[in-house]
Scaffold this motif. Structure first.
Motif, mmCIF file in Angstrom:
data_model
loop_
_atom_site.group_PDB
_atom_site.id
_atom_site.type_symbol
_atom_site.label_atom_id
_atom_site.label_comp_id
_atom_site.label_asym_id
_atom_site.label_seq_id
_atom_site.Cartn_x
_atom_site.Cartn_y
_atom_site.Cartn_z
ATOM 1 N N ILE A 40 13.745 4.937 -0.529
ATOM 2 C CA ILE A 40 14.280 3.697 -1.088
ATOM 3 C C ILE A 40 13.489 2.468 -0.648
ATOM 4 O O ILE A 40 13.553 1.417 -1.292
ATOM 5 C CB ILE A 40 15.779 3.551 -0.729
ATOM 6 C CG1 ILE A 40 16.470 2.583 -1.693
ATOM 7 C CG2 ILE A 40 15.961 3.118 0.721
ATOM 8 C CD1 ILE A 40 17.978 2.577 -1.570
ATOM 9 N N THR A 41 12.707 2.569 0.425
ATOM 10 C CA THR A 41 11.927 1.421 0.902
ATOM 11 C C THR A 41 10.449 1.520 0.513
ATOM 12 O O THR A 41 9.655 0.679 0.910
ATOM 13 C CB THR A 41 12.035 1.281 2.433
ATOM 14 O OG1 THR A 41 11.557 2.487 3.058
ATOM 15 C CG2 THR A 41 13.475 1.025 2.863
ATOM 16 N N ALA A 42 10.070 2.547 -0.238
ATOM 17 C CA ALA A 42 8.675 2.696 -0.651
ATOM 18 C C ALA A 42 8.301 1.662 -1.711
ATOM 19 O O ALA A 42 9.148 1.204 -2.480
ATOM 20 C CB ALA A 42 8.425 4.102 -1.180
ATOM 21 N N SER A 43 7.031 1.293 -1.734
ATOM 22 C CA SER A 43 6.495 0.335 -2.701
ATOM 23 C C SER A 43 5.326 0.961 -3.454
ATOM 24 O O SER A 43 4.799 2.015 -3.072
ATOM 25 C CB SER A 43 6.026 -0.937 -1.993
ATOM 26 O OG SER A 43 7.082 -1.580 -1.321
ATOM 27 N N TYR A 44 4.898 0.272 -4.511
ATOM 28 C CA TYR A 44 3.779 0.731 -5.334
ATOM 29 C C TYR A 44 2.857 -0.452 -5.613
ATOM 30 O O TYR A 44 3.293 -1.609 -5.586
ATOM 31 C CB TYR A 44 4.290 1.346 -6.638
ATOM 32 C CG TYR A 44 5.198 2.526 -6.398
ATOM 33 C CD1 TYR A 44 4.688 3.813 -6.322
ATOM 34 C CD2 TYR A 44 6.570 2.332 -6.193
ATOM 35 C CE1 TYR A 44 5.519 4.897 -6.068
ATOM 36 C CE2 TYR A 44 7.410 3.414 -5.941
ATOM 37 C CZ TYR A 44 6.878 4.691 -5.866
ATOM 38 O OH TYR A 44 7.692 5.763 -5.608
ATOM 39 N N LEU A 45 1.587 -0.161 -5.885
ATOM 40 C CA LEU A 45 0.605 -1.210 -6.122
ATOM 41 C C LEU A 45 -0.115 -0.993 -7.445
ATOM 42 O O LEU A 45 -0.395 0.156 -7.832
ATOM 43 C CB LEU A 45 -0.441 -1.227 -4.995
ATOM 44 C CG LEU A 45 -0.004 -1.737 -3.623
ATOM 45 C CD1 LEU A 45 -1.153 -1.599 -2.634
ATOM 46 C CD2 LEU A 45 0.450 -3.192 -3.699
#
Length: 271
Positions: A40-45
């Motif tokens: 739930i705390t992962a991000s993407y670029l």
């Protein structure tokens, strides 16, 4: 040397887990426990394929301001041909799991556990996971502060296994630092090192100095002094310290306590 690096795997805690945690965000420091690095705390670029990351630090007005730090997970076939959007940013990559191909200009480097790469600003580089398993690395970014008369440092690739730790004076090896850049090389405006403690080894006084710090625990556990608080930390935890935040520690054992350390160095204070 044989080392074990903590690698986050995401997921979510069960619904039966307690909410009570060691997470802290204060005026002087922050602690991000390992279990915070969940799905739930992962991000993407943008321009990164088959890749997710956890943002451990980013510049915040009134807090730590000089750097950002990510833990990046790249699936097989993933990576980026245009990884950095800011031409003024320098970077350090440190691999903790898997294998990656790093291209710098016309040269390609095979990265593995313990590989360390320094990338100066405006470097033409790309990164790809050409293997069959996940690869994970730390990506530390800083806006490079150029100085008239000092050249920009060159890129380089090495491995922790090939760099001998420097013992701190009078510690009989209980406290040492693996230094990837010569401390007298003033071209560099940040150091990213690995700090090593044998079980029971301490920082025996509260360090209180101008550098901002990011500390990611690669291995082991310790009790760490942050400002006025003693906080228990373990592998996978991240600590974020403002300038002048007092810090010290006692390594808890039974094995070594080791962390990846960022600090800004070698430049005038902005006025």
């Amino acid at each position: 040397m044989t080392s074990t690096y903590f690698v986050p795997r995401g997921g979510l805690p069960p619904q039966t887990a307690l909410t009570t945690d060691r997470a802290r965000f204060t005026e002087a420091y922050a602690v991000i426990p390992a279990r915070t690095l969940s799905d739930i705390t992962a991000s993407y670029l943008p321009k990164w394929d088959r890749t997710r990351l956890w943002v451990l630090a980013r510049p915040l007005s009134g807090f730590a301001e000089t750097f950002s730090q990510y833990v990046v997970e790249v699936a097989p076939g993933g990576g980026s041909a245009s990884p950095e959007a800011n031409p003024g940013a320098e970077a350090v990559l440190f691999v903790v799991d898997g294998a990656l191909e790093l291209r710098i200009g016309e040269q390609t480097h095979a990265l593995e556990n313990g590989s360390y790469a320094y990338l100066p600003p405006a470097t033409d580089w790309s990164l790809r996971n050409a293997g069959e398993s996940l690869a994970t690395f730390h990506w530390i970014r800083k806006a490079y502060q150029a100085v008239d008369g000092l050249a920009v440092p060159e890129s380089f690739v090495t491995r922790e296994q090939d760099v001998a730790p420097v013992e701190m004076p009078g510690t009989d090896g209980a406290w040492s630092t693996t230094r990837f850049v010569d401390t007298q090389d003033l071209r560099h405006d940040m150091h990213v090192n690995i700090v090593n403690f044998q079980p029971g080894g301490p920082i025996p006084f509260p360090e209180t100095h101008v550098m901002e710090h990011g500390l990611y625990v690669l291995e082991g556990k310790a009790v760490y002094l942050l400002n006025q608080d003693w906080v228990e930390v373990e592998a996978g935890d991240f600590m974020w310290l403002r300038a002048f935040c007092p810090q010290a520690c006692y390594a808890g054992g039974p094995g070594p306590f080791r962390y990846l350390l960022y600090k800004d160095v070698n430049r005038h204070a902005g006025l």
